[in-house]
Design a protein around this motif. Structure first.
Motif, short mmCIF file in Angstrom:
data_model
loop_
_atom_site.label_atom_id
_atom_site.label_comp_id
_atom_site.label_asym_id
_atom_site.label_seq_id
_atom_site.Cartn_x
_atom_site.Cartn_y
_atom_site.Cartn_z
N GLU A 106 -32.19 51.80 127.33
CA GLU A 106 -31.52 53.10 127.49
C GLU A 106 -30.08 52.91 127.94
O GLU A 106 -29.17 53.58 127.44
CB GLU A 106 -32.27 53.96 128.50
N ALA A 107 -29.85 52.01 128.88
CA ALA A 107 -28.49 51.74 129.35
C ALA A 107 -27.63 51.21 128.22
O ALA A 107 -26.46 51.61 128.06
CB ALA A 107 -28.51 50.76 130.52
N ASP A 108 -28.20 50.35 127.38
CA ASP A 108 -27.46 49.79 126.26
C ASP A 108 -27.07 50.89 125.26
O ASP A 108 -25.92 50.97 124.85
CB ASP A 108 -28.29 48.71 125.56
N ILE A 109 -28.02 51.73 124.90
CA ILE A 109 -27.72 52.79 123.93
C ILE A 109 -26.71 53.79 124.51
O ILE A 109 -25.81 54.24 123.81
CB ILE A 109 -28.99 53.50 123.42
N GLU A 110 -26.83 54.10 125.80
CA GLU A 110 -25.88 55.03 126.41
C GLU A 110 -24.48 54.43 126.45
O GLU A 110 -23.48 55.14 126.20
CB GLU A 110 -26.36 55.44 127.79
N LYS A 143 -25.70 61.84 118.55
CA LYS A 143 -25.33 61.73 119.97
C LYS A 143 -25.73 63.00 120.72
O LYS A 143 -26.29 62.93 121.81
CB LYS A 143 -23.82 61.51 120.12
N ALA A 144 -25.44 64.14 120.12
CA ALA A 144 -25.79 65.42 120.76
C ALA A 144 -27.31 65.53 120.90
O ALA A 144 -27.81 66.02 121.92
CB ALA A 144 -25.24 66.58 119.94
N ARG A 145 -28.05 65.09 119.89
CA ARG A 145 -29.51 65.14 119.94
C ARG A 145 -30.04 64.30 121.11
O ARG A 145 -30.95 64.72 121.82
CB ARG A 145 -30.08 64.65 118.61
N TYR A 146 -29.45 63.13 121.32
CA TYR A 146 -29.86 62.27 122.43
C TYR A 146 -29.64 63.00 123.77
O TYR A 146 -30.53 63.05 124.61
CB TYR A 146 -29.09 60.96 122.41
N LEU A 147 -28.46 63.59 123.93
CA LEU A 147 -28.16 64.30 125.18
C LEU A 147 -29.05 65.52 125.36
O LEU A 147 -29.51 65.81 126.47
CB LEU A 147 -26.69 64.72 125.21
N ALA A 192 -33.50 68.51 127.80
CA ALA A 192 -34.79 69.18 127.63
C ALA A 192 -35.87 68.53 128.49
O ALA A 192 -36.76 69.22 129.01
CB ALA A 192 -35.20 69.18 126.16
N ALA A 193 -35.80 67.22 128.66
CA ALA A 193 -36.79 66.53 129.48
C ALA A 193 -36.69 66.93 130.95
O ALA A 193 -37.67 66.86 131.69
CB ALA A 193 -36.64 65.02 129.33
N SER A 194 -35.50 67.36 131.37
CA SER A 194 -35.32 67.75 132.77
C SER A 194 -35.66 69.21 133.03
O SER A 194 -35.70 69.64 134.18
CB SER A 194 -33.87 67.47 133.21
N ARG A 241 -35.79 75.75 126.26
CA ARG A 241 -36.50 74.85 125.35
C ARG A 241 -36.40 75.38 123.91
O ARG A 241 -36.21 74.61 122.97
CB ARG A 241 -37.95 74.69 125.76
N ALA A 242 -36.51 76.68 123.74
CA ALA A 242 -36.40 77.28 122.41
C ALA A 242 -34.98 77.12 121.86
O ALA A 242 -34.80 76.88 120.66
CB ALA A 242 -36.80 78.75 122.46
N LEU A 243 -33.98 77.25 122.73
CA LEU A 243 -32.59 77.05 122.29
C LEU A 243 -32.36 75.62 121.80
O LEU A 243 -31.71 75.40 120.77
CB LEU A 243 -31.62 77.38 123.43
N VAL A 244 -32.88 74.65 122.54
CA VAL A 244 -32.74 73.25 122.13
C VAL A 244 -33.45 73.03 120.80
O VAL A 244 -32.91 72.39 119.89
CB VAL A 244 -33.29 72.30 123.23
N SER A 245 -34.64 73.57 120.66
CA SER A 245 -35.39 73.43 119.41
C SER A 245 -34.64 74.07 118.24
O SER A 245 -34.57 73.49 117.14
CB SER A 245 -36.77 74.05 119.57
#
Length: 98
Positions: free
Chosen positions: A40-44, A61-65, A70-72, A81-85
């Protein structure tokens, strides 16, 4: 003497075998968690240092963020959650159109 190793687990009691299995499983989980954090540190670091060459790369990149965001979110925050989806659906639709 033989060249065959002795399987010490066969000579232990059931409780000791279970404890050993648990220690081994926990060590494996800790190793996997450590490897995941390193990846994760490497990809970030790569996401921060390498500029996107196209809109699909920027969307990735936006999808990763957004996944981190969403996980938080608390489980009861269905609106965000619906907005992210919906945004993920937009990314997929726009990627297919281009």
């Amino acid at each position: 003497m033989t060249d065959q190793p002795v399987d010490l687990d066969k000579h232990r009691g059931m409780a000791a075998q279970k404890a050993t299995d648990l220690r081994r499983a926990l060590a494996e989980v800790e190793s996997n968690v450590r490897q995941l954090r390193e990846r994760e540190a490497d990809i970030e670091n790569r996401l921060m240092t390498e500029p996107a060459a196209s809109w699909p790369e920027a969307a990735a990149k936006a999808r990763y963020l957004l996944n981190l965001y969403a996980a938080s979110l608390p489980a009861e925050d269905t609106r965000h959650r619906a907005l992210v989806s919906a945004l993920f659906d937009d990314f997929a639709r726009l990627n297919e159109e281009s």
